[in-house]
Design a protein around this motif. Structure first.
Motif, PDB file in Angstrom:
ATOM      1  N   UNK A 204       0.838  -1.192   0.000  1.00  0.00           N
ATOM      2  CA  UNK A 204       0.000   0.000   0.000  1.00  0.00           C
ATOM      3  C   UNK A 204       0.879   1.251   0.000  1.00  0.00           C
ATOM      4  N   UNK A 205       0.622   2.206  -0.877  1.00  0.00           N
ATOM      5  CA  UNK A 205       1.449   3.427  -0.895  1.00  0.00           C
ATOM      6  C   UNK A 205       1.502   4.136   0.445  1.00  0.00           C
ATOM      7  N   UNK A 219      13.020  -0.442   2.386  1.00  0.00           N
ATOM      8  CA  UNK A 219      13.672  -1.498   1.619  1.00  0.00           C
ATOM      9  C   UNK A 219      12.581  -2.367   1.001  1.00  0.00           C
ATOM     10  N   UNK A 220      12.657  -2.604  -0.306  1.00  0.00           N
ATOM     11  CA  UNK A 220      11.630  -3.382  -1.006  1.00  0.00           C
ATOM     12  C   UNK A 220      11.884  -4.873  -0.860  1.00  0.00           C
ATOM     13  N   UNK A 427       0.529   2.282  -8.602  1.00  0.00           N
ATOM     14  CA  UNK A 427       0.992   3.000  -7.405  1.00  0.00           C
ATOM     15  C   UNK A 427       1.493   2.095  -6.287  1.00  0.00           C
ATOM     16  N   UNK A 428       1.188   0.799  -6.344  1.00  0.00           N
ATOM     17  CA  UNK A 428       1.573  -0.098  -5.258  1.00  0.00           C
ATOM     18  C   UNK A 428       3.031  -0.545  -5.371  1.00  0.00           C
ATOM     19  N   UNK A 429       3.590  -0.483  -6.574  1.00  0.00           N
ATOM     20  CA  UNK A 429       4.969  -0.927  -6.758  1.00  0.00           C
ATOM     21  C   UNK A 429       5.949   0.103  -6.221  1.00  0.00           C
ATOM     22  N   UNK A 435       6.448  -3.369 -13.112  1.00  0.00           N
ATOM     23  CA  UNK A 435       6.074  -4.779 -12.994  1.00  0.00           C
ATOM     24  C   UNK A 435       4.756  -5.017 -13.731  1.00  0.00           C
ATOM     25  N   UNK A 436       4.053  -6.046 -13.331  1.00  0.00           N
ATOM     26  CA  UNK A 436       2.788  -6.388 -13.979  1.00  0.00           C
ATOM     27  C   UNK A 436       1.789  -5.239 -13.859  1.00  0.00           C
ATOM     28  N   UNK A 437       0.967  -5.090 -14.896  1.00  0.00           N
ATOM     29  CA  UNK A 437      -0.087  -4.083 -14.863  1.00  0.00           C
ATOM     30  C   UNK A 437      -1.417  -4.758 -14.558  1.00  0.00           C
TER      31      UNK A 437
END
Length: 468
Positions: A204-205, A219-220, A427-429, A435-437
């Motif tokens: 979540x942003x 950190x992702x 917006x979540x990435x 990445x995937x749409x």
């Protein structure tokens, strides 16, 4: 006395004029305020002094003197023919015009909302009345920053039986929703010298923004079909890892058992913490709800929950079940933030839990949301079979993967034209390679009576998008 008159622009103005002396000053004040706040617009004509005096039941001289005073101050001006109007001088606000109404949303699939039309109003009112009847006066005074003892006790018991959380009332802190809870934990970690927190990718942003607001680096941590990947921490030094193990937000995976064990082992070995966002853990459809991660390691896991999905986000009720080492720092952060959350809402929620009304409401809504999930899956299967639906074993949202050649931005633009509210996956990435749409569809949002029609609008949108 009170009276009113209608301006030349058709605006009814209510004036409070005292009986006896002071009526001229009151008239000046009322007109001055009407001009300042825009109810009387520049250039608008006022009644003649004789006409206004008759309408208000005052002497004509009172109106003449009021007009003269406001003319001297620059609010009014007289034109030939004894016409008095509002001046066009500097500093006067134009009349406020009604903002155009936003287009009506015909299908609302925005993320993060339950069906607010199903809020248990009668049960909440009974709980609030009961709380007001039995609560001692002293408990409405200065609060323990941790929150109401009644609610903390009720939550410790409820979370233990419903989610497998191991805690005590002393270790529960009530907060104003999950976002504040995360900020409190972030502030406590930063005060202890922490510099980084790992977050799922995607996430979540608001999670990223809240962690950054505490001065911590993000950190992702990559996610796949088994949830967050612990091997992503091998080369990372972080003070905490924020996870959504019951229903990954937004992709919907459940954190696999071996990964739960791996994260706990890493946290114990490094002296780090796991922050568990159990945002919709009660709503599981393929089996009994998966127990909380916290029950496996209460001294390494911060458990966070809220009433936002089970009841309503507007209640701003959340809670933390904390390890002993973090408790004092989080309590102090809460004290600095606002000294406590709305006590009446806390007491009502404690009554709702204690009476069994919350359990009944969740069981009722679990059935409804399962039917909605099934209807969403069936609708998209008919209208857009090339767009698979993921993450539907639990929760109040689903993710639709867009096929190659269908751009997320194009689908969102088409949805806007059709007055359909949906959320894109972009917006979540975390920042970095795309990445995937896809689309994240909150199927809990539409009101119950609107849901069939909303599904039809959504299905037609995606059918058109899949055809290009």
């Amino acid at each position: 006395m009170s009276d009113s008159w209608t301006s030349s622009g058709g605006v009814d103005l209510h004036l409070d004029l005292p009986a006896g002396r002071g009526r001229r000053a009151a008239l000046e004040r009322a007109l001055r305020h009407a001009i300042r706040d825009g109810r009387l617009a520049p250039g608008e004509r006022l009644p003649s002094s004789r006409a206004l005096a008759t309408q208000l039941g005052v002497a004509r001289g009172t109106v003449v003197e009021a007009y003269a005073q406001l003319s001297a101050e620059g609010y009014l001006r007289s034109r030939p023919g004894a016409v008095t109007e509002v001046a066009r001088g500097p500093g006067l606000l134009p009349r406020a015009s009604a903002a155009p109404s936003p287009p009506r949303i015909v299908a609302d699939f925005r993320l993060g909302r339950p069906d607010l039309s199903m809020f248990p109003r009668a049960e909440w009112l009974r709980a609030l009345r009961r709380a007001l009847q039995v609560t001692p006066h002293a408990e409405l005074g200065p609060l323990d920053p941790r929150g109401s003892p009644q609610l903390r006790t009720a939550l410790a018991n409820y979370l233990g039986r419903a989610r497998g959380v191991l805690t005590t009332p002393e270790r529960v802190v009530i907060c104003s929703g999950f976002t504040q809870g995360l900020r409190l934990v972030g502030d406590a970690l930063a005060a202890a010298g922490a510099t980084s927190v790992a977050l799922e990718n995607p996430c979540l942003p608001d999670h990223r923004a809240t962690v950054a607001a505490s001065g911590l680096n993000v950190v992702a941590l990559d996610v796949d079909d088994d949830g967050a990947r612990p091997d992503g921490l091998a080369a990372q030094s972080v003070a905490a890892v924020l996870l959504t193990p019951a229903h990954q937000a937004p992709l919907g995976a459940t954190l696999a058992a071996d990964r739960r064990a791996a994260f706990i082992e890493i946290a114990a070995r490094r002296g780090a913490y796991l922050i568990e966002d159990d945002y919709d853990g009660e709503f599981r459809y393929d089996r009994h709800p998966v127990g909380a991660l916290q029950g496996l390691a209460p001294e390494r896991v911060v458990y966070a929950g809220s009433a936002s999905k089970s009841l309503a986000p507007g209640l701003r009720l959340g809670w933390l079940a904390l390890p002993a080492d973090l408790l004092d720092a989080v309590i102090e952060a809460k004290r600095r933030a606002d000294r406590g959350t709305d006590i009446l809402a806390q007491l009502a929620f404690a009554e709702l839990i204690g009476s069994g009304a919350l359990d009944r409401h969740i069981r009722r809504m679990r059935r409804r949301y399962r039917h909605r999930r099934d209807a969403l899956r069936d609708t998209l299967g008919r209208y857009a079979p090339a767009m698979p639906v993921h993450g539907i074993a639990a929760g109040l949202h689903a993710v639709v993967t867009l096929p190659e050649g269908v751009a997320e931005a194009d689908v969102l633009a088409a949805a806007q034209r059709r007055h359909i509210a949906v959320t894109g996956l972009a917006p979540f990435w975390h920042p970095g390679p795309r990445r995937a749409e896809g689309l994240v569809l909150g199927y809990g949002t539409p009101a119950e009576h609107e849901y069939p029609a909303a599904l039809g609008h959504l299905g037609r949108l995606l059918r058109a998008a899949s055809r290009g």
